[in-house]
Design a protein around this motif. Structure first.
Motif, PDB file in Angstrom:
ATOM      1  N   GLY A 106     -32.200 -12.705 -10.958  1.00  0.00           N
ATOM      2  CA  GLY A 106     -33.426 -13.033 -10.234  1.00  0.00           C
ATOM      3  C   GLY A 106     -33.105 -13.379  -8.788  1.00  0.00           C
ATOM      4  N   ALA A 107     -33.888 -12.851  -7.852  1.00  0.00           N
ATOM      5  CA  ALA A 107     -33.712 -13.162  -6.433  1.00  0.00           C
ATOM      6  C   ALA A 107     -34.327 -14.527  -6.155  1.00  0.00           C
ATOM      7  CB  ALA A 107     -34.380 -12.092  -5.578  1.00  0.00           C
ATOM      8  N   THR A 108     -33.618 -15.370  -5.411  1.00  0.00           N
ATOM      9  CA  THR A 108     -34.094 -16.733  -5.204  1.00  0.00           C
ATOM     10  C   THR A 108     -34.333 -17.051  -3.728  1.00  0.00           C
ATOM     11  OG1 THR A 108     -31.850 -17.646  -5.088  1.00  0.00           O
ATOM     12  CG2 THR A 108     -32.899 -17.581  -7.262  1.00  0.00           C
ATOM     13  N   ALA A 109     -35.238 -17.989  -3.527  1.00  0.00           N
ATOM     14  CA  ALA A 109     -35.533 -18.539  -2.206  1.00  0.00           C
ATOM     15  C   ALA A 109     -35.613 -20.044  -2.369  1.00  0.00           C
ATOM     16  CB  ALA A 109     -36.851 -17.986  -1.674  1.00  0.00           C
ATOM     17  N   GLY A 110     -35.377 -20.761  -1.304  1.00  0.00           N
ATOM     18  CA  GLY A 110     -35.416 -22.208  -1.382  1.00  0.00           C
ATOM     19  C   GLY A 110     -36.409 -22.790  -0.396  1.00  0.00           C
ATOM     20  N   TYR A 111     -36.882 -23.991  -0.700  1.00  0.00           N
ATOM     21  CA  TYR A 111     -37.788 -24.708   0.195  1.00  0.00           C
ATOM     22  C   TYR A 111     -37.525 -26.198   0.055  1.00  0.00           C
ATOM     23  CZ  TYR A 111     -40.644 -25.469  -3.996  1.00  0.00           C
ATOM     24  OH  TYR A 111     -41.082 -25.823  -5.248  1.00  0.00           O
ATOM     25  N   SER A 172     -50.633 -24.307  -5.057  1.00  0.00           N
ATOM     26  CA  SER A 172     -50.062 -25.483  -5.727  1.00  0.00           C
ATOM     27  C   SER A 172     -49.682 -26.578  -4.740  1.00  0.00           C
ATOM     28  CB  SER A 172     -48.822 -25.079  -6.536  1.00  0.00           C
ATOM     29  OG  SER A 172     -47.712 -24.841  -5.668  1.00  0.00           O
ATOM     30  N   GLY A 173     -49.587 -26.224  -3.459  1.00  0.00           N
ATOM     31  CA  GLY A 173     -49.255 -27.215  -2.451  1.00  0.00           C
ATOM     32  C   GLY A 173     -47.767 -27.493  -2.302  1.00  0.00           C
ATOM     33  N   GLN A 174     -46.922 -26.757  -3.020  1.00  0.00           N
ATOM     34  CA  GLN A 174     -45.473 -26.955  -2.911  1.00  0.00           C
ATOM     35  C   GLN A 174     -44.955 -26.544  -1.531  1.00  0.00           C
ATOM     36  OE1 GLN A 174     -43.514 -28.469  -5.325  1.00  0.00           O
ATOM     37  NE2 GLN A 174     -45.540 -28.832  -6.182  1.00  0.00           N
ATOM     38  N   VAL A 175     -45.550 -25.483  -0.985  1.00  0.00           N
ATOM     39  CA  VAL A 175     -45.196 -24.999   0.351  1.00  0.00           C
ATOM     40  C   VAL A 175     -46.494 -24.688   1.090  1.00  0.00           C
ATOM     41  CG1 VAL A 175     -42.931 -24.050  -0.270  1.00  0.00           C
ATOM     42  CG2 VAL A 175     -44.949 -22.616  -0.468  1.00  0.00           C
ATOM     43  N   ALA A 176     -46.401 -24.583   2.407  1.00  0.00           N
ATOM     44  CA  ALA A 176     -47.582 -24.319   3.218  1.00  0.00           C
ATOM     45  C   ALA A 176     -47.303 -23.191   4.192  1.00  0.00           C
ATOM     46  CB  ALA A 176     -47.972 -25.580   3.983  1.00  0.00           C
ATOM     47  N   VAL A 177     -48.376 -22.590   4.687  1.00  0.00           N
ATOM     48  CA  VAL A 177     -48.246 -21.581   5.725  1.00  0.00           C
ATOM     49  C   VAL A 177     -47.480 -22.193   6.886  1.00  0.00           C
ATOM     50  CG1 VAL A 177     -49.522 -20.149   7.381  1.00  0.00           C
ATOM     51  CG2 VAL A 177     -50.368 -20.402   5.035  1.00  0.00           C
ATOM     52  N   GLY A 178     -46.506 -21.457   7.410  1.00  0.00           N
ATOM     53  CA  GLY A 178     -45.685 -21.934   8.503  1.00  0.00           C
ATOM     54  C   GLY A 178     -44.356 -22.518   8.046  1.00  0.00           C
ATOM     55  N   ALA A 179     -44.242 -22.846   6.751  1.00  0.00           N
ATOM     56  CA  ALA A 179     -42.981 -23.367   6.221  1.00  0.00           C
ATOM     57  C   ALA A 179     -41.922 -22.268   6.264  1.00  0.00           C
ATOM     58  CB  ALA A 179     -43.163 -23.867   4.792  1.00  0.00           C
ATOM     59  N   SER A 180     -40.667 -22.696   6.332  1.00  0.00           N
ATOM     60  CA  SER A 180     -39.559 -21.732   6.342  1.00  0.00           C
ATOM     61  C   SER A 180     -38.799 -21.814   5.033  1.00  0.00           C
ATOM     62  CB  SER A 180     -38.612 -22.023   7.501  1.00  0.00           C
ATOM     63  OG  SER A 180     -39.218 -21.701   8.718  1.00  0.00           O
ATOM     64  N   LEU A 181     -38.557 -20.666   4.444  1.00  0.00           N
ATOM     65  CA  LEU A 181     -37.777 -20.578   3.223  1.00  0.00           C
ATOM     66  C   LEU A 181     -36.325 -20.338   3.591  1.00  0.00           C
ATOM     67  CD1 LEU A 181     -40.113 -18.313   1.067  1.00  0.00           C
ATOM     68  CD2 LEU A 181     -39.935 -20.804   1.042  1.00  0.00           C
ATOM     69  N   ALA A 182     -35.450 -20.832   2.753  1.00  0.00           N
ATOM     70  CA  ALA A 182     -34.007 -20.627   2.966  1.00  0.00           C
ATOM     71  C   ALA A 182     -33.483 -19.654   1.935  1.00  0.00           C
ATOM     72  CB  ALA A 182     -33.276 -21.955   2.838  1.00  0.00           C
TER      73      ALA A 182
END
Length: 182
Positions: A106-111, A172-182
């Motif tokens: 699975g491809a992963t991203a972080g926040y 869900s509110g875990q991330v928002a528009v403008g947030a950066s994923l790692a």
């Protein structure tokens, strides 16, 4: 990123995947096709090539052709260390990475989540026209900027949770528009 793949009957030799082949069937790889879906289609093609060539094979009359030695590469087993998405890649490569690693690892991203962070899987994605900083979430549908272009996360999964759409994950509110994923 390959456009096509296929199956064939191979006569075994001492080397790894070096024997002559027969009954080759090729198929296009769809841009939205995951490795799981492609594997299922290849299994059907394998059954088809065996059925079409069985009589000649059992009589010893199936003509085998030596494999080309040009462009041959060893493909190592996929490791979990390959799962993180590199957002500096072009969108097509990110989409291919997502689909190629489905279902495992699975491809992963972080926040960021509070003081720490969390990684989640992106299970399906589509390439879209959009721009931003690599890894930046651009809208409520979970469009994410890449080095060139963007992808839209169609299905995501947090650890221990159900699969949801990218839009549901955003709500869900875990991330928002403008947030950066790692």
């Amino acid at each position: 990123g390959d456009a096509a793949t296929g199956v064939s009957i191979m006569k075994m030799e001492v080397g790894l995947d070096t024997g002559p082949i027969a009954g080759e069937l090729r198929t296009a790889i769809g841009p939205q096709e995951t490795s799981e879906e492609l594997t299922a289609r290849l299994a059907e093609l394998a059954a088809q090539t065996i059925a079409e060539n069985w009589d000649a094979l059992t009589r010893g009359e199936l003509p085998f052709t030596p494999q080309s030695e040009t462009g041959v590469e060893y493909a190592a087993k996929i490791a979990k260390s390959e799962a993180p998405i590199d957002w500096s890649w072009p969108a097509a490569r990110v989409r291919n990475h997502v689909h190629g690693l489905y279902p495992y690892p699975g491809a992963t991203a972080g926040y960021r989540l509070g003081e720490g962070g969390e990684r989640f899987k992106i299970l399906r994605a589509e390439q879209v026209e959009a721009r931003g900083r690599p890894g930046e979430i651009l809208d409520e549908r979970m469009t994410i900027a890449c080095g060139e272009g963007a992808i839209r996360a169609l299905q995501v999964q947090r650890p221990g949770r159900n699969v949801v759409t990218g839009a549901e994950f955003m709500r869900s509110g875990q991330v928002a528009v403008g947030a950066s994923l790692a």
